[in-house]
Design an enzyme around this catalytic site. Structure first.
Site, PDB file in Angstrom:
ATOM      1  N   SER A 105       0.839  -1.199   0.000  1.00 15.38           N
ATOM      2  CA  SER A 105       0.000   0.000   0.000  1.00 15.38           C
ATOM      3  C   SER A 105       0.876   1.252   0.000  1.00 15.38           C
ATOM      4  CB  SER A 105      -0.868   0.000   1.254  1.00 15.38           C
ATOM      5  OG  SER A 105      -1.355   1.292   1.536  1.00 15.38           O
ATOM      6  N   TYR A 128      -3.107   5.731  -4.919  1.00 16.55           N
ATOM      7  CA  TYR A 128      -4.410   6.412  -5.004  1.00 16.55           C
ATOM      8  C   TYR A 128      -4.346   7.428  -6.134  1.00 16.55           C
ATOM      9  CZ  TYR A 128      -4.896   4.697  -0.241  1.00 16.55           C
ATOM     10  OH  TYR A 128      -4.958   3.905   0.861  1.00 16.55           O
ATOM     11  N   THR A 154      -6.284   2.620  -6.771  1.00 16.39           N
ATOM     12  CA  THR A 154      -7.511   2.577  -5.973  1.00 16.39           C
ATOM     13  C   THR A 154      -8.331   3.819  -6.276  1.00 16.39           C
ATOM     14  OG1 THR A 154      -6.385   1.329  -4.256  1.00 16.39           O
ATOM     15  CG2 THR A 154      -8.376   2.493  -3.596  1.00 16.39           C
ATOM     16  N   LYS A 250      -8.818  -0.586  -8.890  1.00 20.40           N
ATOM     17  CA  LYS A 250      -9.449  -1.211  -7.709  1.00 20.40           C
ATOM     18  C   LYS A 250     -10.553  -0.316  -7.172  1.00 20.40           C
ATOM     19  CE  LYS A 250      -8.154  -2.873  -3.055  1.00 20.40           C
ATOM     20  NZ  LYS A 250      -8.479  -1.807  -2.102  1.00 20.40           N
ATOM     21  N   HIS A 274     -13.742  -1.669  -1.091  1.00 24.87           N
ATOM     22  CA  HIS A 274     -12.729  -1.320  -0.095  1.00 24.87           C
ATOM     23  C   HIS A 274     -13.000  -2.054   1.231  1.00 24.87           C
ATOM     24  CE1 HIS A 274      -9.581   2.002  -0.019  1.00 24.87           C
ATOM     25  NE2 HIS A 274      -9.462   1.517   1.205  1.00 24.87           N
TER      26      HIS A 274
HETATM   27  C1  LIG Z   1      -6.462  -2.413   7.767  1.00 25.70           C
HETATM   28  C2  LIG Z   1      -6.808  -2.144   6.334  1.00 25.70           C
HETATM   29  C3  LIG Z   1      -6.130  -1.166   5.635  1.00 25.70           C
HETATM   30  C4  LIG Z   1      -6.419  -0.933   4.286  1.00 25.70           C
HETATM   31  N1  LIG Z   1      -5.677  -0.016   3.579  1.00 25.70           N
HETATM   32  C5  LIG Z   1      -5.859   0.099   2.243  1.00 25.70           C
HETATM   33  C6  LIG Z   1      -4.991   0.911   1.460  1.00 25.70           C
HETATM   34  O1  LIG Z   1      -4.037   1.501   1.973  1.00 25.70           O
HETATM   35  N2  LIG Z   1      -5.233   0.988   0.128  1.00 25.70           N
HETATM   36  C7  LIG Z   1      -6.271   0.325  -0.476  1.00 25.70           C
HETATM   37  O2  LIG Z   1      -6.449   0.419  -1.691  1.00 25.70           O
HETATM   38  N3  LIG Z   1      -7.093  -0.461   0.243  1.00 25.70           N
HETATM   39  C8  LIG Z   1      -6.915  -0.598   1.578  1.00 25.70           C
HETATM   40  N4  LIG Z   1      -7.714  -1.434   2.301  1.00 25.70           N
HETATM   41  C9  LIG Z   1      -8.753  -2.222   1.605  1.00 25.70           C
HETATM   42  C10 LIG Z   1      -8.181  -3.565   1.158  1.00 25.70           C
HETATM   43  O3  LIG Z   1      -7.246  -3.390   0.111  1.00 25.70           O
HETATM   44  C11 LIG Z   1      -9.301  -4.489   0.644  1.00 25.70           C
HETATM   45  O4  LIG Z   1     -10.040  -3.799  -0.329  1.00 25.70           O
HETATM   46  C12 LIG Z   1     -10.253  -4.969   1.732  1.00 25.70           C
HETATM   47  O5  LIG Z   1      -9.549  -5.254   2.918  1.00 25.70           O
HETATM   48  C13 LIG Z   1     -10.963  -6.232   1.253  1.00 25.70           C
HETATM   49  O6  LIG Z   1     -11.889  -6.688   2.163  1.00 25.70           O
HETATM   50  P1  LIG Z   1     -11.570  -7.815   3.266  1.00 25.70           P
HETATM   51  O7  LIG Z   1     -10.836  -7.135   4.340  1.00 25.70           O
HETATM   52  O8  LIG Z   1     -12.925  -8.282   3.673  1.00 25.70           O
HETATM   53  O9  LIG Z   1     -10.733  -8.898   2.610  1.00 25.70           O
HETATM   54  C14 LIG Z   1      -7.455  -1.669   3.654  1.00 25.70           C
HETATM   55  C15 LIG Z   1      -8.141  -2.655   4.379  1.00 25.70           C
HETATM   56  C16 LIG Z   1      -7.822  -2.901   5.702  1.00 25.70           C
HETATM   57  C17 LIG Z   1      -8.563  -3.987   6.448  1.00 25.70           C
END
Ligand SMILES: Cc1cc2nc3c(=O)[nH]c(=O)nc-3n(C[C@H](O)[C@H](O)[C@H](O)COP(=O)(O)O)c2cc1C
Length: 380
Positions: A105, A128, A154, A250, A274
């Site tokens: 990320s 992003y 994203t 994404k 997300h």
């Molecule tokens: C703790 C955490 C931090 C996240 N940070 C980002 C991020 O920095 N960039 C991003 O595109 N998505 C981020 N996401 C979303 C994840 O990439 C992903 O879309 C999401 O966790 C999928 O759902 P799930 O947790 O049910 O597998 C984050 C998710 C979590 C749980």
């Protein structure tokens, strides 16, 4: 005893300070979408075939031309380095050992270079659509130089979603121990020892550029400054002009946007809300998946992201037409529970569940999966 992903979640909950666990575990507003992501997999059951020779099973596949041992991709998650020292590095190493793709990320604690040095596995980098193109351009150049193969853009963050658990907990990066959480934090002895010995919780990719090194900035204030509410498809064309490798977009949640993304030349579409952390009351990712697969019609690879807690969820998504699935919380619980070993455990659990499901439904390879392998029940 750790048998499934939910068991890892329970260990993570015990080990992490409340505010950090909630940051990982929570979603936007009422958390409807977050729960739907998981629950909607229960709308599908399997149509098993029996008396099929399943002695040779294999979940290996290719994703954007790269051979991988499993269709599981570790999603980009910010601040994983708060859960465990060098959290992104340990997660990337776990992914490499299991033959899974790891996505760094933009908001990682370890820098992308640190992750690249520490892991030889397949690596993607997430960005992003930010206001300051010079920051983005320099991140892209660094990602190229460090050998990242795919850029994940994203697009579901024109503003930050309202995560009410974070607001109530006063969540900031790096975590601060104050009157409101001192007792809770002191109870998490193992985490606290790591936190005290490894004070380097910062924005790894920006430590030399943005001057955020030592200030405890609130999550909301740093990110809202950079998220651009003025995004458009022209931005995607700009990314294309500065990045020659594959692009995965994404945050696509409709057939219309999937078609536009294909017209703008992306190689992969990540169907994602997300993890329910941005707009609440979106449908689940798995509900939207068939509509996107049909709209794309094979012109790009489709990746399902959101709600995966079982290997059978991955099998269902692939039967619906996904090429691969991203996991976010599932591997974060593993990292929080036990660092690299915990992340490997999360992958072992999911990969064994995929393998067993393929055997039990009589489809020994991922290529044997199509919509005939599942049935929609409509019920939970
Ligand atoms: C703790 C955490 C931090 C996240 N940070 C980002 C991020 O920095 N960039 C991003 O595109 N998505 C981020 N996401 C979303 C994840 O990439 C992903 O879309 C999401 O966790 C999928 O759902 P799930 O947790 O049910 O597998 C984050 C998710 C979590 C749980």
């Amino acid at each position: 005893m750790i048998v499934n992903i939910d068991d890892l979640r329970k260990v993570a909950r015990r080990r992490l300070p409340r505010a950090i666990f909630d940051y990982v575990d929570g979603g936007a507003e009422d958390e409807y979408t977050m729960r739907a992501n998981q629950a909607d997999f229960r709308r599908y059951t399997f149509r098993p075939r029996v008396m099929v020779d399943v002695s040779q099973r294999n979940q290996a596949t290719t994703v954007l031309g790269e051979r991988v041992a499993t269709p599981i991709i570790l999603a980009p998650t910010g601040f994983t380095g708060m859960l465990w020292p060098r959290g992104e590095v340990v997660a990337a190493r776990a992914a490499a050992r299991k033959g899974a793709i790891f996505t760094v990320s933009t908001m990682s604690i370890c820098s992308m270079e640190e992750v690249a040095e520490a892991s030889s596995g397949p690596r993607w980098f997430q960005l992003y659509v930010w206001r300051d193109r010079e920051i983005v351009r320099s991140l892209i150049e660094r990602a190229k130089a460090a050998g990242y193969r795919v850029l994940v853009i994203t697009v579901d963050t024109p503003v930050l979603g309202q995560r009410e658990r974070d607001i109530r907990n006063g969540m900031v990066i790096p975590p601060r121990i104050g009157a409101n959480n001192v007792l809770d934090t002191l109870r998490r002895v193992a985490w606290l020892k790591d936190f005290v010995r490894n004070p380097r919780i910062t924005f790894g990719n920006f430590k030399d550029t943005l001057g955020v090194r030592h200030d405890p900035v609130s999550l909301a204030s740093f990110t809202t400054k950079q998220f651009s509410p003025a995004v458009s498809w022209d931005d995607l064309d700009w990314y294309r002009s500065v990045w020659s490798g594959p692009i995965a977009i994404k945050g696509i949640m409709s057939a219309e946007d999937a078609r536009l993304a294909v017209e703008h030349g992306v190689e992969a579409i990540v169907v994602s809300n997300h993890g329910g952390r941005q707009c609440d009351y979106l449908p689940s990712a798995v509900e939207v998946l068939p509509e996107v697969v049909d709209a794309v019609g094979g012109r790009a690879e489709v990746i399902l992201d959101g709600g995966i807690r079982r290997g059978s969820d991955v099998v269902k998504a692939i039967a619906l037409g996904a090429r691969a699935c991203m996991i976010g919380k599932a591997f974060n619980y593993g990292v929080a529970a036990g660092g690299q070993a915990g992340a490997e455990r999360a992958l072992d659990i999911l990969m064994a569940e995929i393998d067993r499901t393929l055997a039990l439904i009589g489809r020994p390879h991922l290529s044997d999966l199509d919509r005939g392998a599942i049935r929609a029940t409509g019920a939970y």
